[in-house]
Design an enzyme around this catalytic site. Structure first.
Site, PDB file in Angstrom:
ATOM      1  N   LYS A   1       0.803  -4.853  -5.312  1.00  0.00           N
ATOM      2  CA  LYS A   1      -0.265  -5.091  -4.328  1.00  0.00           C
ATOM      3  C   LYS A   1      -1.633  -5.042  -5.013  1.00  0.00           C
ATOM      4  CE  LYS A   1       2.478  -3.327  -0.465  1.00  0.00           C
ATOM      5  NZ  LYS A   1       2.782  -2.231   0.470  1.00  0.00           N
TER       6      LYS A   1
ATOM      7  N   GLN B   1       1.113   3.872   1.593  1.00  0.00           N
ATOM      8  CA  GLN B   1       2.460   3.372   1.307  1.00  0.00           C
ATOM      9  C   GLN B   1       3.512   4.287   1.936  1.00  0.00           C
ATOM     10  OE1 GLN B   1       3.043   0.452  -0.168  1.00  0.00           O
ATOM     11  NE2 GLN B   1       5.253   0.664  -0.139  1.00  0.00           N
TER      12      GLN B   1
ATOM     13  N   ASP C   1      -2.096  -3.002   7.363  1.00  0.00           N
ATOM     14  CA  ASP C   1      -0.638  -3.071   7.566  1.00  0.00           C
ATOM     15  C   ASP C   1      -0.305  -3.467   9.008  1.00  0.00           C
ATOM     16  OD1 ASP C   1       1.018  -2.499   5.350  1.00  0.00           O
ATOM     17  OD2 ASP C   1       0.482  -0.373   5.413  1.00  0.00           O
TER      18      ASP C   1
END
Ligand code: GUN
Length: 289
Positions: free
Chosen positions: A53, A97, A120
């Site tokens: 990422k 994460q 997200d």
């Protein structure tokens, strides 16, 4: 029939090139889109995802900050960090994460991220906005799948769509996005009786169970479009999806490979969400908690 292979890598490169162009335009206005990625602990898969990422951000011209924390850090310390990031004007997107270590309440952590920086799309406000047809951030994997279907000219209007796996990250938002696009959606879970009877009705089948080879060719309607979200390692150490590719490709009209299918699109859409958060910050007072 031999299915067309949907090339997620090529499409993700196109999306990333478009992002890069919009990043340049934003930079010309004095704003560099910034993503903060928080990684708690040493989970090997998470480390790879986070590295990928951050690398994708840098390549597209976004700024990324990876914050690595020890697995035994206290929940309150993590929440304080998230609150600081919420108030940091150089950070437009925040991603914690998952999975988090067991002693942490993931929902509480996600709910502490400012909804306007939740790239997200996991925050309860963003889930609610998606459910009511007013999405702010679409979760990256289902968003990437929608882009793939669009680029393959797969019409969802009136189609039978079946999603296998009902997680908050993939299955549920996937169902909402396809419903909004006019599909009749069936959302299956681990308790679904006679899964094959459900999957065989699908014009578009999305499989996100985390169980390698769970969907086989005999469970697919001839001519269906099959999207495989799984990333698993088999006994030989090879990356495989949740769909048995060899039997499925003989029945489907189009199928995503693993690797090179959904995975690259997830990262591309994270860049899109971060860019759009930064674009919104250029015209709006940032949303903070
Ligand atoms: N873990 C697995 N997939 C994801 C994702 O898309 N976002 C975050 N934050 N964690 C993940």
């Amino acid at each position: 029939m031999t299915a067309r292979i949907i090339d997620g890598k090529a499409l993700s490169d196109q999306v990333k090139a478009q992002v890069s162009q919009r990043v340049d335009e934003l930079k010309a206005r004095g704003i560099t889109p910034g993503l903060a990625v928080v990684l708690v602990g040493e989970d090997p898969a998470s480390q790879v995802y986070v590295r990928n990422k951050a690398a994708a951000c840098e390549k597209a011209g976004l700024h990324s900050r990876v914050i690595r924390l020890a697995a035994d850090i206290g929940e309150e310390q993590l929440l304080d960090l998230v609150r600081d990031l919420n108030h940091d004007a150089s950070v437009h997107g925040i991603l914690v994460q998952l999975p988090l270590p067991k002693h942490m309440n993931s929902s509480k952590v996600i709910e502490t991220i400012a909804a306007g920086k939740d790239v997200d799309g996991f925050h309860i406000s963003n889930a609610g906005l998606l459910m009511t047809g007013q999405p702010l951030f679409r979760p990256c994997t289902p968003y990437g799948i929608m882009k793939m279907l669009e680029s393959e000219n797969v019409s969802l209007w009136g189609a039978e769509a079946v999603v296998v796996g009902a997680s908050n990250i993939v299955g549920k938002p996937m169902a909402m996005l396809m419903l909004a696009a006019g599909a009749t959606v069936t959302l299956c879970n681990s308790k679904t009786r006679d899964l094959g009877a459900q999957t065989r009705r699908a014009d578009v089948l999305v499989v996100a169970t985390g169980k390698p080879g769970m969907v086989t060719g005999d469970m697919i309607k001839p001519g269906a479009v099959v999207i495989d979200v799984g990333i698993n390692r088999n006994e030989q150490g090879k990356l495989v999806g949740d769909v048995d590719f060899e039997s499925a490709r003989k029945v489907a009209s189009a199928i995503t490979p693993v690797p090179g299918g959904v995975g690259p699109m997830t990262i591309a859409m994270l860049l899109v969400n971060t860019l759009e958060a930064a674009e919104r910050s250029a015209v709006q007072v940032p949303v903070t908690q």
